[in-house]
Design a protein around this motif. Sequence first.
Motif: not given
Length: 275
Positions: A140-149, A154-163
């Motif tokens: 669902e878009r609730t999950h894909t939007i969250r993951a894509e963003l 500059p977010y990926a450096a902090l969010t890579a590998g989170v649960d």
Amino acid sequence: MNSTHTWDPDRYLVYADERGRPFLELIARIDAAEPSVVVDLGCGPGNLTVLLADRWSRARVTGIDTSPAMIERARDDHGARIGFELGDVRTWAPTEPVDVLVSNATLQWVPGHLELLPSLVAKVRHGGWFAFQVPGNLSERTHTIRAELAAQEPYAALTAGVDAPAAFDYATYWRALTDLGCEVDAWSTTYLHELRGEDPVFGWISGTGARPVLEALDAEPELRASYEAELKRRLREAYPEEDGRVLMPFRGEFVVARVGEEESGRWLHRSGARA
């Protein structure tokens, strides 16, 4: 719940009624008359565990969760009737076999949980019940939007590998549990939630699927604020308001299994217990 991030009971309970509907549908299909030992594995703040105590008033009901905050809230609100303990789905080891084992909206946070099913089934006595529900809306878009963003700079450096939650369809669980000798009832249900208020879809996911990302971004408050603002904007676009409400579909995958004699009998061997 099982995770390396933390949980906020107050935020989770904002949509307590909506989150409780799958639990009610799940336990309605458990045909246990007078169980003695009932366990809610991943009990959260205990607001749903109390329904188990209401239904099986003579049973010893225990709620297990990895989150200290959730267990503290559960004990404060419901500790007079129910025992609540810190514990991990992967290592939980009851001192005796369980008559009813329930796990609602928890296994999706446990990596490799399909391979964990045999050990969970083995903790249930012959003729006992193992029932769980996981979200079936991970595309669902609730999950894909969250993951894509979150994957963007500059977010990926902090969010890579989170649960991140991961689950299978009900047919996959049906096959896995029938292979273990269980009688299995498995199905899928889609709810259409009517959410109200300011950015209600964000309010929903910030207490569950988006929480690990948001918590990871707490290390950089400006990035957290930027991510949150953009996430809200994209969610408003994907789920537009209609007459003061936002319609959000949610599908759950449900499994109710009655444990066969051969599999549950292995409990004595695996646990080291004596008959």
